[in-house]
Write a protein that holds these residues in place. Structure first.
Motif, mmCIF file in Angstrom:
data_model
loop_
_atom_site.group_PDB
_atom_site.id
_atom_site.type_symbol
_atom_site.label_atom_id
_atom_site.label_comp_id
_atom_site.label_asym_id
_atom_site.label_seq_id
_atom_site.Cartn_x
_atom_site.Cartn_y
_atom_site.Cartn_z
ATOM 1 N N LYS A 294 -3.882 5.606 4.269
ATOM 2 C CA LYS A 294 -3.615 6.125 5.608
ATOM 3 C C LYS A 294 -2.122 6.205 5.912
ATOM 4 N N PHE A 295 -1.352 5.218 5.406
ATOM 5 C CA PHE A 295 0.083 5.214 5.682
ATOM 6 C C PHE A 295 0.832 6.146 4.721
ATOM 7 N N SER A 296 0.430 6.166 3.447
ATOM 8 C CA SER A 296 1.050 7.025 2.418
ATOM 9 C C SER A 296 2.585 7.054 2.535
ATOM 10 N N TYR A 297 3.179 5.862 2.545
ATOM 11 C CA TYR A 297 4.643 5.776 2.610
ATOM 12 C C TYR A 297 5.282 6.547 1.448
ATOM 13 N N ARG A 298 6.271 7.381 1.751
ATOM 14 C CA ARG A 298 7.004 8.107 0.722
ATOM 15 C C ARG A 298 8.303 8.629 1.327
ATOM 16 N N ILE A 299 9.200 9.076 0.469
ATOM 17 C CA ILE A 299 10.457 9.669 0.900
ATOM 18 C C ILE A 299 10.283 11.186 0.975
ATOM 19 N N ASP A 300 10.899 11.775 1.967
ATOM 20 C CA ASP A 300 10.893 13.242 2.085
ATOM 21 C C ASP A 300 11.794 13.798 0.982
ATOM 22 N N ALA A 301 11.178 14.192 -0.122
ATOM 23 C CA ALA A 301 11.963 14.621 -1.289
ATOM 24 C C ALA A 301 11.231 15.757 -2.000
ATOM 25 N N LYS A 302 11.616 16.963 -1.674
ATOM 26 C CA LYS A 302 11.005 18.122 -2.342
ATOM 27 C C LYS A 302 11.880 18.637 -3.482
ATOM 28 N N ASN A 303 13.172 18.306 -3.442
ATOM 29 C CA ASN A 303 14.104 18.765 -4.471
ATOM 30 C C ASN A 303 14.573 17.597 -5.326
ATOM 31 N N ILE A 304 15.072 17.921 -6.512
ATOM 32 C CA ILE A 304 15.518 16.881 -7.431
ATOM 33 C C ILE A 304 16.957 17.126 -7.850
ATOM 34 N N GLN A 305 17.551 16.079 -8.451
ATOM 35 C CA GLN A 305 18.905 16.196 -8.988
ATOM 36 C C GLN A 305 18.907 17.142 -10.191
ATOM 37 N N THR A 306 19.989 17.840 -10.407
ATOM 38 C CA THR A 306 20.129 18.724 -11.564
ATOM 39 C C THR A 306 19.899 17.944 -12.851
ATOM 40 N N GLY A 307 19.073 18.504 -13.730
ATOM 41 C CA GLY A 307 18.790 17.869 -15.008
ATOM 42 C C GLY A 307 17.607 16.925 -14.983
ATOM 43 N N SER A 308 17.044 16.680 -13.808
ATOM 44 C CA SER A 308 15.891 15.787 -13.691
ATOM 45 C C SER A 308 14.591 16.560 -13.885
ATOM 46 N N THR A 309 13.505 15.818 -14.024
ATOM 47 C CA THR A 309 12.191 16.413 -14.255
ATOM 48 C C THR A 309 11.198 15.889 -13.227
ATOM 49 N N VAL A 310 10.511 16.809 -12.552
ATOM 50 C CA VAL A 310 9.389 16.423 -11.698
ATOM 51 C C VAL A 310 8.146 16.330 -12.576
ATOM 52 N N ILE A 311 7.488 15.200 -12.552
ATOM 53 C CA ILE A 311 6.276 15.011 -13.355
ATOM 54 C C ILE A 311 5.039 15.341 -12.524
ATOM 55 N N ALA A 312 5.045 14.933 -11.256
ATOM 56 C CA ALA A 312 3.908 15.242 -10.359
ATOM 57 C C ALA A 312 4.397 15.274 -8.922
ATOM 58 N N ARG A 313 3.673 16.049 -8.091
ATOM 59 C CA ARG A 313 3.991 16.168 -6.670
ATOM 60 C C ARG A 313 2.797 15.758 -5.823
ATOM 61 N N TYR A 314 3.095 15.462 -4.546
ATOM 62 C CA TYR A 314 2.034 15.310 -3.556
ATOM 63 C C TYR A 314 1.501 16.702 -3.185
ATOM 64 N N GLU A 315 0.389 16.704 -2.496
ATOM 65 C CA GLU A 315 -0.191 17.976 -2.082
ATOM 66 C C GLU A 315 0.689 18.701 -1.069
ATOM 67 N N ASP A 316 1.591 17.960 -0.382
ATOM 68 C CA ASP A 316 2.495 18.613 0.569
ATOM 69 C C ASP A 316 3.782 19.109 -0.107
ATOM 70 N N GLY A 317 3.870 18.974 -1.433
ATOM 71 C CA GLY A 317 5.032 19.466 -2.172
ATOM 72 C C GLY A 317 6.106 18.431 -2.421
ATOM 73 N N ASN A 318 6.043 17.281 -1.764
ATOM 74 C CA ASN A 318 7.022 16.230 -2.016
ATOM 75 C C ASN A 318 6.839 15.652 -3.417
ATOM 76 N N VAL A 319 7.938 15.206 -3.995
ATOM 77 C CA VAL A 319 7.889 14.606 -5.324
ATOM 78 C C VAL A 319 7.079 13.313 -5.276
ATOM 79 N N LEU A 320 6.171 13.157 -6.225
ATOM 80 C CA LEU A 320 5.435 11.902 -6.395
ATOM 81 C C LEU A 320 6.062 11.071 -7.519
ATOM 82 N N ILE A 321 6.318 11.715 -8.653
ATOM 83 C CA ILE A 321 6.928 11.038 -9.807
ATOM 84 C C ILE A 321 8.006 11.951 -10.378
ATOM 85 N N ALA A 322 9.185 11.406 -10.620
ATOM 86 C CA ALA A 322 10.271 12.192 -11.221
ATOM 87 C C ALA A 322 11.086 11.304 -12.150
#
Length: 506
Positions: free
Chosen positions: A428-456
């Motif tokens: 219900k709380f689903s604490y997370r950081i508002d982070a849709k973009n990543i640092q140059t050279g990084s890799t997004v592995i998975a996202r939340y359904e709202d597009g925020n990064v889940l794992i990078a």
């Protein structure tokens, strides 16, 4: 009148024969160098015992009111560094001679200098310098440095052993030590190719024709350290064509392969020691994880540790960094570090700096974004080098909460972190950081359904460890039974365990 600083005066005494009462005969060329017993005795108990107990054979009788000490196992440049540190508590470390200075610091029981050398050497490890540093560590019998060097080489095997002629100019002792490792993530065939290259180089150096017989003779006993039972068919063919092995031995190894790996004998793929020796499960059991937690609730810490242990990791240690920040020396031997926080760090700048130092030693770091990477509104965020120097895959951001969210798009489905992961719900709380973009050279592995990064994931330099950010609050609904935290009916524990295992073994 301005008073001259004492160090300016002491500089004049370093290696100065004037009023010196001890002369050192240093190195193979027997260079004369000078010192003053009282100053040296203050800097090291070894010097004190040497000069004032009268029972050290290195100290000869006085000649013209000056004692003489023969130091044949150090070169003048390294010994001069020892003298400078003894007089001035100042050292300029040349990477080429730092291992020798480390040896000298150990010899003369100068613990402060020893730690400075170790820290400096660890920071200079790269895929191009690691073998040379191991060679020097073996030469000077520095066990701590030997362990650090071989661990680095094992972790970076693929990059290091991809270079041609790698074994050509390093010592036989160093090659033997490397080939005795069980954790090289490289094929036996590649190791054999590097040995053949060395054999050809030695033949040319000795001005003899590089025939199979001469190559084998030049390599002495090194070919015996190649584990023929780890070779695939193409590797065995190369071994056979080299004419460096007895045919009966090759046939015997083929039978062993058929008996031990009968399901793999038809494969032509290269196998690494780490894979084929079936070390993976053992490696998971051996992984040693440090949890740095800024959180006073014991049940929260236990919940996270249980998730880390979900896939077989058993060695997990924790430190409360709301009370004290550990030194690099305290954390450097852990295979990976897992950071999560709710309370402020004792010193967020020092915390960020020591984590950056750790990653620069090619160690894996996992950070849970809540609350370590919040933008400062709660005053619990990390600071220092780990944040300011591009180590993180995502930027700090505002905290999102009380908006239930689950895993959305998986960007890298074959990533080891996603193994057997099919679902994740942050509760219900689903604490997370508002982070849709990543640092140059990084890799997004998975996202939340709202597009925020889940794992990078980010690796700032090839020779650094990876930093993986889990954009989650890592506490499960085992603690909050009303479903506020991530739901144990989903794969949160699998994500945490896989991430730690990945960070520990890449």
């Amino acid at each position: 009148m301005e008073i001259t600083p004492i160090n300016d005066k002491l500089k004049l005494l370093v290696n100065n024969p004037e009023i010196a009462d001890v002369k050192f005969i240093v190195g193979k060329n027997k260079i004369e160098m000078y010192g003053h017993k009282t100053i040296l005795a203050i800097s090291s108990i070894m010097w004190k015992n040497m000069f004032f107990t009268g029972n050290w054979y290195e100290v000869s009788q006085k000649h013209q009111d000056i004692s003489q000490v023969v130091i044949s196992d150090l070169e003048p440049k390294a010994f001069l560094a020892i003298l400078r540190f003894s007089y001035l508590r100042d050292i300029e470390l040349d990477p080429e001679i730092t291992p020798e200075i480390l040896y000298a610091a150990d010899k003369f029981d100068m613990q402060e200098l020893k730690q400075i050398c170790l820290k400096t050497i660890v920071k200079t490890f790269t895929t191009r310098t690691a073998l040379r540093l191991l060679e020097k560590a073996l030469k000077f019998k520095q066990q701590e440095l030997i362990g650090t060097a071989i661990h680095y080489i094992e972790r970076k095997s693929k990059t290091i052993f991809s270079r041609d002629k790698l074994f050509d100019k390093i010592s036989e002792q160093t090659i033997k030590f490397i080939l005795q490792s069980d954790n090289l993530f490289i094929s036996e065939q590649r190791l054999f190719q590097l040995l053949v290259s060395r054999g050809k180089y030695l033949c040319l150096k000795r001005k003899i024709k590089p025939t199979p017989k001469n190559i084998k003779k030049a390599l002495d006993n090194l070919p015996k350290l190649i584990r023929l039972d780890l070779l695939g068919l193409s590797g065995l063919k190369e071994i056979y064509n080299s004419q460096m092995y007895d045919l009966e031995m090759i046939f015997k190894r083929c039978l062993e392969i058929a008996d031990k790996y009968e399901n793999q004998i038809g494969s032509n793929s290269e196998k690494s020691r780490k894979v084929l020796v079936t070390r993976e499960k053992l490696r998971v059991d051996e992984i040693n994880v440090l949890v740095l937690v800024s959180e006073t609730r014991e049940q929260y810490k236990r919940d996270v540790i249980n998730s880390i242990k979900h896939q077989g990791i058993s060695q997990v240690t924790s430190m409360n960094v709301s009370r004290r920040i550990p030194t690099l020396e305290e954390i450097k031997d852990y295979d990976s570090i897992f950071v999560f926080s709710c309370d402020p760090f004792k010193d967020p700048v020092e915390m960020g700096n020591v984590l950056a130092d750790y990653v620069e030693m090619n160690r894996g770091l996992v950070i849970c974004s809540i609350f370590a990477l919040e933008n400062g509104e709660y005053g619990r965020n990390l600071k220092g080098r780990i944040v300011n120097e591009g180590f993180l895959p995502i930027m700090k951001g505002r905290v999102i909460s009380h908006q239930e969210s689950q895993i959305g798009k998986v960007e890298v489905s074959e990533h080891p972190i996603m193994k057997e992961v099919t679902s994740f719900n942050g509760g219900k709380f689903s604490y997370r950081i508002d982070a849709k973009n990543i640092q140059t050279g990084s890799t997004v592995i998975a996202r939340y359904e709202d597009g925020n990064v889940l794992i990078a994931e980010n690796r700032k330099e090839d020779d650094f460890g990876a930093v993986i950010v889990l954009n989650i609050w890592p506490i499960s609904d085992e603690i909050s039974t009303n479903g506020n935290y991530w739901l144990t009916s989903t794969d949160g524990a699998m994500i945490i365990a896989n991430t730690v295992q990945y960070a520990s073994t890449i």
